[in-house]
Design an enzyme around this catalytic site. Structure first.
Site, PDB file in Angstrom:
ATOM      1  N   GLY A 135      -4.099  -4.449  -4.441  1.00 51.30           N
ATOM      2  CA  GLY A 135      -5.060  -3.514  -5.012  1.00 51.30           C
ATOM      3  C   GLY A 135      -4.357  -2.209  -5.290  1.00 51.30           C
ATOM      4  O   GLY A 135      -3.701  -1.657  -4.419  1.00 51.30           O
ATOM      5  N   HIS A 136      -4.445  -1.755  -6.512  1.00 46.75           N
ATOM      6  CA  HIS A 136      -3.836  -0.474  -6.856  1.00 46.75           C
ATOM      7  C   HIS A 136      -4.930   0.542  -7.091  1.00 46.75           C
ATOM      8  O   HIS A 136      -5.925   0.243  -7.726  1.00 46.75           O
ATOM      9  CB  HIS A 136      -3.039  -0.586  -8.147  1.00 46.75           C
ATOM     10  CG  HIS A 136      -1.757  -1.299  -7.978  1.00 46.75           C
ATOM     11  ND1 HIS A 136      -1.013  -1.254  -6.823  1.00 46.75           N
ATOM     12  CD2 HIS A 136      -1.065  -2.079  -8.823  1.00 46.75           C
ATOM     13  CE1 HIS A 136       0.066  -1.974  -6.975  1.00 46.75           C
ATOM     14  NE2 HIS A 136       0.067  -2.503  -8.171  1.00 46.75           N
ATOM     15  N   GLN A 184       2.400  -6.081  -3.048  1.00 43.57           N
ATOM     16  CA  GLN A 184       2.644  -5.940  -1.601  1.00 43.57           C
ATOM     17  C   GLN A 184       4.007  -5.281  -1.338  1.00 43.57           C
ATOM     18  O   GLN A 184       4.473  -4.527  -2.162  1.00 43.57           O
ATOM     19  CB  GLN A 184       2.530  -7.291  -0.893  1.00 43.57           C
ATOM     20  CG  GLN A 184       1.107  -7.826  -0.820  1.00 43.57           C
ATOM     21  CD  GLN A 184       0.784  -8.778  -1.949  1.00 43.57           C
ATOM     22  OE1 GLN A 184       1.662  -9.413  -2.491  1.00 43.57           O
ATOM     23  NE2 GLN A 184      -0.471  -8.887  -2.290  1.00 43.57           N
ATOM     24  N   ASP A 192       0.813  -1.229   0.000  1.00 47.13           N
ATOM     25  CA  ASP A 192       0.000   0.000   0.000  1.00 47.13           C
ATOM     26  C   ASP A 192       0.837   1.265   0.000  1.00 47.13           C
ATOM     27  O   ASP A 192       0.438   2.290   0.544  1.00 47.13           O
ATOM     28  CB  ASP A 192      -0.955   0.036   1.209  1.00 47.13           C
ATOM     29  CG  ASP A 192      -1.719  -1.256   1.377  1.00 47.13           C
ATOM     30  OD1 ASP A 192      -2.220  -1.748   0.365  1.00 47.13           O
ATOM     31  OD2 ASP A 192      -1.805  -1.775   2.505  1.00 47.13           O
ATOM     32  N   LYS A 222       2.054   2.193  -4.905  1.00 42.17           N
ATOM     33  CA  LYS A 222       2.657   1.606  -6.122  1.00 42.17           C
ATOM     34  C   LYS A 222       1.828   1.894  -7.360  1.00 42.17           C
ATOM     35  O   LYS A 222       2.365   2.151  -8.421  1.00 42.17           O
ATOM     36  CB  LYS A 222       2.778   0.078  -5.978  1.00 42.17           C
ATOM     37  CG  LYS A 222       3.957  -0.359  -5.151  1.00 42.17           C
ATOM     38  CD  LYS A 222       4.119  -1.864  -5.191  1.00 42.17           C
ATOM     39  CE  LYS A 222       2.931  -2.581  -4.599  1.00 42.17           C
ATOM     40  NZ  LYS A 222       2.710  -2.320  -3.166  1.00 42.17           N
TER      41      LYS A 222
HETATM   42  P1  GDP Z   1      -0.832   0.640  -3.763  1.00 45.21           P
HETATM   43  O1  GDP Z   1      -1.467  -0.709  -3.729  1.00 45.21           O
HETATM   44  O2  GDP Z   1       0.601   0.566  -3.367  1.00 45.21           O
HETATM   45  O3  GDP Z   1      -1.091   1.366  -5.035  1.00 45.21           O
HETATM   46  O4  GDP Z   1      -1.490   1.472  -2.611  1.00 45.21           O
HETATM   47  P2  GDP Z   1      -2.974   2.001  -2.415  1.00 45.21           P
HETATM   48  O5  GDP Z   1      -3.959   1.317  -3.270  1.00 45.21           O
HETATM   49  O6  GDP Z   1      -3.209   2.072  -0.972  1.00 45.21           O
HETATM   50  O7  GDP Z   1      -2.862   3.444  -3.019  1.00 45.21           O
HETATM   51  C1  GDP Z   1      -2.515   4.439  -2.276  1.00 45.21           C
HETATM   52  C2  GDP Z   1      -3.580   5.534  -2.299  1.00 45.21           C
HETATM   53  O8  GDP Z   1      -2.925   6.748  -2.108  1.00 45.21           O
HETATM   54  C3  GDP Z   1      -4.344   5.707  -3.587  1.00 45.21           C
HETATM   55  O9  GDP Z   1      -5.624   6.162  -3.302  1.00 45.21           O
HETATM   56  C4  GDP Z   1      -3.560   6.764  -4.335  1.00 45.21           C
HETATM   57  O10 GDP Z   1      -4.319   7.517  -5.238  1.00 45.21           O
HETATM   58  C5  GDP Z   1      -3.088   7.596  -3.218  1.00 45.21           C
HETATM   59  N1  GDP Z   1      -1.786   8.227  -3.417  1.00 45.21           N
HETATM   60  C6  GDP Z   1      -0.681   7.728  -4.020  1.00 45.21           C
HETATM   61  N2  GDP Z   1       0.332   8.599  -3.921  1.00 45.21           N
HETATM   62  C7  GDP Z   1      -0.158   9.667  -3.232  1.00 45.21           C
HETATM   63  C8  GDP Z   1       0.403  10.895  -2.781  1.00 45.21           C
HETATM   64  O11 GDP Z   1       1.571  11.190  -2.992  1.00 45.21           O
HETATM   65  N3  GDP Z   1      -0.420  11.709  -2.066  1.00 45.21           N
HETATM   66  C9  GDP Z   1      -1.716  11.431  -1.813  1.00 45.21           C
HETATM   67  N4  GDP Z   1      -2.440  12.286  -1.103  1.00 45.21           N
HETATM   68  N5  GDP Z   1      -2.273  10.276  -2.216  1.00 45.21           N
HETATM   69  C10 GDP Z   1      -1.508   9.424  -2.911  1.00 45.21           C
END
Ligand code: GDP
Length: 429
Positions: A40-41, A226, A13, A16
């Site tokens: 989940g992205h 992950q 999370d 990515k």
């Molecule tokens: P992933 O599986 O690693 O992609 O993680 P998540 O699904 O939890 O995604 C992270 C969340 O944070 C998503 O809603 C993104 O749009 C958001 N996000 C990613 N980078 C940033 C950032 O730099 N700032 C903010 N505010 N949100 C971000």
């Protein structure tokens, strides 16, 4: 430089999805090598939120080939629904999707086992899985009973493989489910026939495809699922995922060699989160943790579960850098941390000795406050920055500290969820 691996450097999370999406605009091919729909992205494209669980984040770019590698486990129903969703949103219109013939398939009995074990397993034995059948599917694979995409195209072999699985799985279903859940070979075969017809045009020798792309000088982006501390071998075992999350696994999971990799980037949030069970020493239990969860919208993209939040754990990040051989760091959600009135970072543990991952439970972190935090317009200035020099001094000092501690240079900084809120320090390809 044409092959870049991007991995999570914490507990998953890390953002990515956004980083890979930003990088995918520069890539010709994006591949995933491990995990399944437990990842989940979340992408935000033109203000629209898109969540992908299986398809690599390159899906948003027409003409960018998206490849699901042999190291993945695939739930065909979920895959089909996700692709239909993306296509309805205008994506994947030109045949840009491929699946390895050797990826393993998740059947309904894998999902049933996963759920029953979480529900009825012994207290203390619960991992906090996503109940999607990922772990049981990897067990079948390691037990050499797994069913691969290629097996779906051979009904005789498929029946034999299902009957073999029935022998192993039916007694456990009976024991855990009290006879309510049955292993029905004919029902599985009927479902599999539908999957086979749909998957046939997508299935290929993914390793050969990627190797060819690399040899032709194409820009290949490889995304992990992950994060480092959830790796099956090197994470906080047994509270880990059932596949490799490290960059080294990219080669095994795709069918290419380590000499094909040019760069490895690790993604970390400016703070830390963890979902599911297992050690997380820099967790914040009080109001600041709640504030961070709210500000960062820290709820699982796959399960909606609230994530535990805490300060960035630098020794853990250094460990992730070592295990992955990181050549660059991507720091995300700096804007979120900047909204807090105060912030700190974990720089070690009491006693002075960095614990091994196995001793993290019960380790007492030493925090250092971040200087210059709490200026009223800090978050606004972070969000507006489009170059490193435009970031507030306090934030740049924090980034320097992270890089110094881990020995990894900065590659990218994310200052918001939007595509334009990305600062490239290294051009990637
Ligand atoms: P992933 O599986 O690693 O992609 O993680 P998540 O699904 O939890 O995604 C992270 C969340 O944070 C998503 O809603 C993104 O749009 C958001 N996000 C990613 N980078 C940033 C950032 O730099 N700032 C903010 N505010 N949100 C971000």
């Amino acid at each position: 430089m044409s092959t870049l691996v991007v991995v999570g450097a914490q507990w998953g999370d890390e953002g990515k999805g956004k980083v890979v999406d930003a990088l995918a605009s520069r890539a010709d091919l994006v591949a995933r090598y491990a995990g399944g729909n437990n990842a989940g992205h979340t992408l935000v494209i033109d203000g629209r939120k898109i969540v992908t669980h299986l398809v690599p984040s390159g899906c948003a770019y027409p003409g960018t080939l998206c490849v699901l590698g042999a190291g993945m486990v695939l739930d065909p129903d979920v895959f089909q629904a996700e692709v239909a969703d993306l296509q309805a949103g205008g994506m994947l219109q030109g045949g840009e999707l491929r699946v390895s013939l050797d990826a393993h398939v998740i059947f309904s009995y894998h999902r049933a086992l996963d759920g029953l074990r979480e529900d009825r397993g012994r207290a203390g034995a619960k991992i906090g899985t996503t109940r999607r059948g990922i772990g049981p599917a990897y067990e079948s694979k390691a037990g050499r009973r797994g069913i691969r995409v290629r097996d779906l195209f051979d009904p005789v072999r498929l029946r034999a493989r299902l009957e073999l699985n029935q022998e192993f799985v039916a007694p456990e279903l009976e024991r855990l489910g009290g006879g309510e859940v049955r292993f029905d070979v004919d029902a599985e075969l009927a479902r599999a026939a539908g999957w086979a017809a749909w998957l046939r045009p997508l299935a290929c020798d993914a390793g050969a495809l990627i190797d060819e792309a690399i040899r032709a000088g194409r820009r290949v982006l490889i995304e992990g699922a992950q994060g480092a501390l959830l790796d099956l071998d090197h994470g906080t075992y047994p509270f880990v995922t059932s596949s490799t999350t490290l960059a080294g696994g990219a080669c095994a999971g795709l069918g290419i060699g380590p000499t094909a990799i040019d760069k490895v980037w690790g993604i970390t949030k400016a703070y830390a989160t963890r979902v599911g069970a297992g050690p997380f020493p820099s967790r914040l239990d009080g109001a600041l943790g709640d504030l961070l969860r709210k500000a960062g919208d820290e709820y699982g993209a796959t399960t909606g579960r609230p994530r535990d939040c805490g300060w960035l754990d630098l020794p853990a990040l250094r460990y992730a850098a070592r295990c992955n051989g990181l050549t660059g760091l991507c720091v995300t959600k700096l804007d979120v941390l900047a909204t807090l009135p105060e912030a700190a970072v974990c720089i070690g543990y009491e006693g002075g000795v960095a614990p091994g991952v196995d001793e993290l439970e019960g380790a007492r972190p030493v925090f250092a406050p971040l200087e210059g935090w709490g200026e009223p317009d800090l978050a606004a200035r972070v969000k507006a920055a489009r170059r490193l020099e435009e970031l507030p001094v306090a934030v740049r000092r924090y980034l320097d500290r992270i890089c110094e501690f881990t020995g990894v240079p900065l590659a990218l900084v994310s200052v918001g969820a939007g595509r334009d809120q990305t600062i490239f320090i290294d051009e990637a390809f």
